[in-house]
Design a protein around this motif. Structure first.
Motif, short mmCIF file in Angstrom:
data_model
loop_
_atom_site.label_atom_id
_atom_site.label_comp_id
_atom_site.label_asym_id
_atom_site.label_seq_id
_atom_site.Cartn_x
_atom_site.Cartn_y
_atom_site.Cartn_z
N PHE A 24 3.37 -0.38 4.81
CA PHE A 24 3.88 0.92 5.27
C PHE A 24 3.05 1.40 6.45
O PHE A 24 2.59 2.54 6.48
CB PHE A 24 3.83 1.93 4.11
CG PHE A 24 4.87 1.66 3.06
CD1 PHE A 24 6.07 2.36 3.05
CD2 PHE A 24 4.66 0.69 2.11
CE1 PHE A 24 7.03 2.09 2.10
CE2 PHE A 24 5.62 0.41 1.15
CZ PHE A 24 6.81 1.12 1.14
N SER A 45 0.25 7.32 10.55
CA SER A 45 0.54 8.71 10.93
C SER A 45 -0.29 9.71 10.12
O SER A 45 -0.34 10.89 10.43
CB SER A 45 2.03 9.01 10.75
OG SER A 45 2.33 9.16 9.36
N LEU A 46 -0.96 9.22 9.06
CA LEU A 46 -1.74 10.13 8.19
C LEU A 46 -3.20 10.22 8.63
O LEU A 46 -3.99 10.93 8.01
CB LEU A 46 -1.67 9.63 6.74
CG LEU A 46 -0.25 9.57 6.16
CD1 LEU A 46 -0.23 8.82 4.85
CD2 LEU A 46 0.30 10.99 5.96
N ASP A 66 3.47 2.15 9.72
CA ASP A 66 3.80 3.30 10.59
C ASP A 66 3.50 4.61 9.86
O ASP A 66 2.92 5.53 10.43
CB ASP A 66 5.29 3.27 10.99
CG ASP A 66 5.56 2.14 11.98
OD1 ASP A 66 4.57 1.58 12.50
OD2 ASP A 66 6.73 1.82 12.20
N TYR A 67 3.89 4.64 8.60
CA TYR A 67 3.69 5.86 7.83
C TYR A 67 2.20 6.14 7.61
O TYR A 67 1.71 7.24 7.88
CB TYR A 67 4.43 5.76 6.49
CG TYR A 67 4.13 6.90 5.56
CD1 TYR A 67 4.37 8.22 5.95
CD2 TYR A 67 3.58 6.67 4.30
CE1 TYR A 67 4.07 9.28 5.10
CE2 TYR A 67 3.29 7.72 3.44
CZ TYR A 67 3.53 9.02 3.85
OH TYR A 67 3.23 10.06 3.03
N THR A 68 1.45 5.12 7.15
CA THR A 68 0.04 5.37 6.82
C THR A 68 -0.79 5.65 8.08
O THR A 68 -1.73 6.44 8.04
CB THR A 68 -0.58 4.20 6.01
OG1 THR A 68 -0.35 2.98 6.70
CG2 THR A 68 0.01 4.11 4.62
N GLU A 128 6.12 9.83 -1.35
CA GLU A 128 6.78 9.35 -0.13
C GLU A 128 6.96 7.82 -0.16
O GLU A 128 8.02 7.30 0.17
CB GLU A 128 5.94 9.77 1.09
CG GLU A 128 6.56 9.45 2.43
CD GLU A 128 7.85 10.21 2.71
OE1 GLU A 128 8.03 11.32 2.18
OE2 GLU A 128 8.70 9.65 3.46
N VAL A 129 5.89 7.10 -0.56
CA VAL A 129 5.98 5.63 -0.60
C VAL A 129 7.02 5.21 -1.65
O VAL A 129 7.83 4.31 -1.42
CB VAL A 129 4.59 5.00 -0.90
CG1 VAL A 129 4.72 3.52 -1.20
CG2 VAL A 129 3.66 5.22 0.29
N ARG A 189 10.50 5.72 -0.22
CA ARG A 189 10.86 4.79 0.86
C ARG A 189 11.11 3.37 0.33
O ARG A 189 11.52 2.50 1.09
CB ARG A 189 9.73 4.71 1.89
CG ARG A 189 9.61 5.97 2.74
CD ARG A 189 8.40 5.86 3.66
NE ARG A 189 8.24 7.07 4.45
CZ ARG A 189 7.99 7.09 5.76
NH1 ARG A 189 7.87 5.96 6.42
NH2 ARG A 189 7.85 8.23 6.40
N VAL A 214 1.66 11.37 -0.75
CA VAL A 214 1.79 9.97 -0.31
C VAL A 214 2.44 9.11 -1.40
O VAL A 214 3.31 8.28 -1.12
CB VAL A 214 0.40 9.41 0.09
CG1 VAL A 214 0.47 7.92 0.33
CG2 VAL A 214 -0.09 10.13 1.34
#
Ligand SMILES: Cc1cc2nc3c(=O)[nH]c(=O)nc-3n(C[C@H](O)[C@H](O)[C@H](O)COP(=O)(O)OP(=O)(O)OC[C@H]3O[C@@H](n4cnc5c(N)ncnc54)[C@H](O)[C@@H]3O)c2cc1C
Ligand code: SF4
Length: 319
Positions: free
Chosen positions: A260, A266-267, A262-264, A283-284, A287, A280
């Motif tokens: 993940f 962004s954090l 791109d998502y992580t 969200e994971v 997704r 988180v």
């Protein structure tokens, strides 16, 4: 069940193994511990005429903190105080102690993808109708599609991915490196970017992986020896109370372990606190879409992604 006939080879070097493979015109498999491959041979799942054992290749032995030989036994890895604790945890959760005495690291990273319609005896498969991963020409899970959705179920790969490891391959054209995160692909038959004749010699870890806090957690039916029905790996480096580096991989829900990134990424810079772990994990989970080809339901496996990831992040918070 008995094995089908094959010719057995045991070369003493990578170069010799590649030469034998070239002489087999594609009708071969490499074998290390054989704990995955030989079971599939007994079920008559794509057996070949030649088996090339890699167990005599000295350069693939041994493990240090940053270099893990492809022939390292999982039993040795789980006891090795020099390797990252998350790798030791993942190794200790593979199969049973007896299997881990035979199973190798490279064999684990290249383990065959699994599906309820594939991991069955020849008799069972014949009675239902073969699928395209062995002998047939249709997928029994998603008949409208032309790709195979068999699930990647190795336990070590997700941890290597969150530790930013690199796989080292040797082939007829020379040696090359592939990042663990870029190695696996979205087809249960093709499985990864390794060419059939290439040998996975070893894995390296960056020095920076030492300072990553990391863990692995696995859902399975029988804790004594089952493959994962879902598993999660995560790694974290904090700068004060802020996230500096963070990786999550969800495993055994798709044809490959799912990063993940791109998502992580962004954090980065976010405060690592209770609210973060809850957000988180949810969200994971949201997704992720587990494929319906293992014995536990997709709804339950999806729900457990959030639960297992939350447990790992909570443990990071407490430490
Ligand atoms: C009862 C049982 C339970 C199991 N449970 C689990 C589990 O919980 N989790 C899990 O991850 N696995 C599980 N396994 C599968 C297997 O035991 C492990 O994945 C093991 O690590 C495979 O390693 P191996 O050396 O035996 O691989 P092998 O069976 O020798 O090979 C596996 C695949 O990798 C290829 N290969 C092996 N080494 C190389 C190399 N260096 N270069 C190129 N190709 C190579 C082979 O051609 C084959 O396709 C289980 C197996 C059994 C029998
Ligand atoms: S996902 Fe489809 S093609 Fe792949 S093993 Fe299962 S039934 Fe066969």
């Amino acid at each position: 069940m008995i094995l089908p006939p094959f010719e057995y080879h045991r070369p003493g070097s990578v170069e010799e193994a590649l030469k034998i493979a070239a002489d087999c015109s594609g009708d071969f498999d490499y074998v290390a511990g054989g704990s995955d491959l030989l079971q599939n041979y007994k079920n008559r799942l794509n057996p070949r005429g030649h088996l090339i054992s890699l167990t005599g290749i000295e350069e693939m032995l041994g493990a240090t903190e940053e270099h893990i030989g492809g022939l390292t036994l999982l039993a040795d890895l789980e006891r090795d105080g020099s390797v990252h604790p998350a790798l030791r945890t993942a190794a200790s959760l593979v199969a049973s102690p007896l299997v881990r005495q035979q199973a190798t690291v490279a064999g684990n990273l290249l383990v065959e993808t699994r599906c309820f319609y594939f991991n069955q005896s020849e008799f069972w498969r014949r009675s239902l109708g073969y699928c395209m991963k062995a002998e047939g020409d249709v997928c029994l899970v998603v008949p409208q599609k032309e790709i195979c959705y068999a699930t990647y179920s190795g336990d070590l790969a997700p941890v290597f991915m969150v530790l930013d490891a690199v796989y080292h391959l040797a082939g007829p054209g020379g040696r090359r490196e592939v990042k663990a995160r870029e190695f696996y692909c979205g087809d249960g038959i093709e499985r990864n970017v390794k060419k059939p004749e290439e040998i996975l010699t070893h894995v390296t870890l960056p020095g920076s992986s030492r300072s990553l806090q990391a863990d692995y957690s696995k859902l399975r039916v029988r804790d004594t020896f089952d493959y994962p029905m879902m598993s999660v790996a995560a790694s974290l480096r904090l700068d004060g109370d802020k996230v500096d580096e963070f990786h999550v991989v969800v495993n055994a829900v798709d044809t490959r372990p799912l990063p993940f990134e791109d998502y992580t990424a962004s954090l980065r810079g976010r405060r690592f606190d209770q609210g973060f772990t809850e957000e988180v994990s949810g969200e994971v989970r949201d997704r992720s879409r587990p494929v319906k080809n293992l014995v536990l339901s997709t709804a339950y496996r999806k729900k457990m992604i959030g639960v297992y990831l939350s447990r790992i992040l909570q443990s990071f918070l407490k430490s």
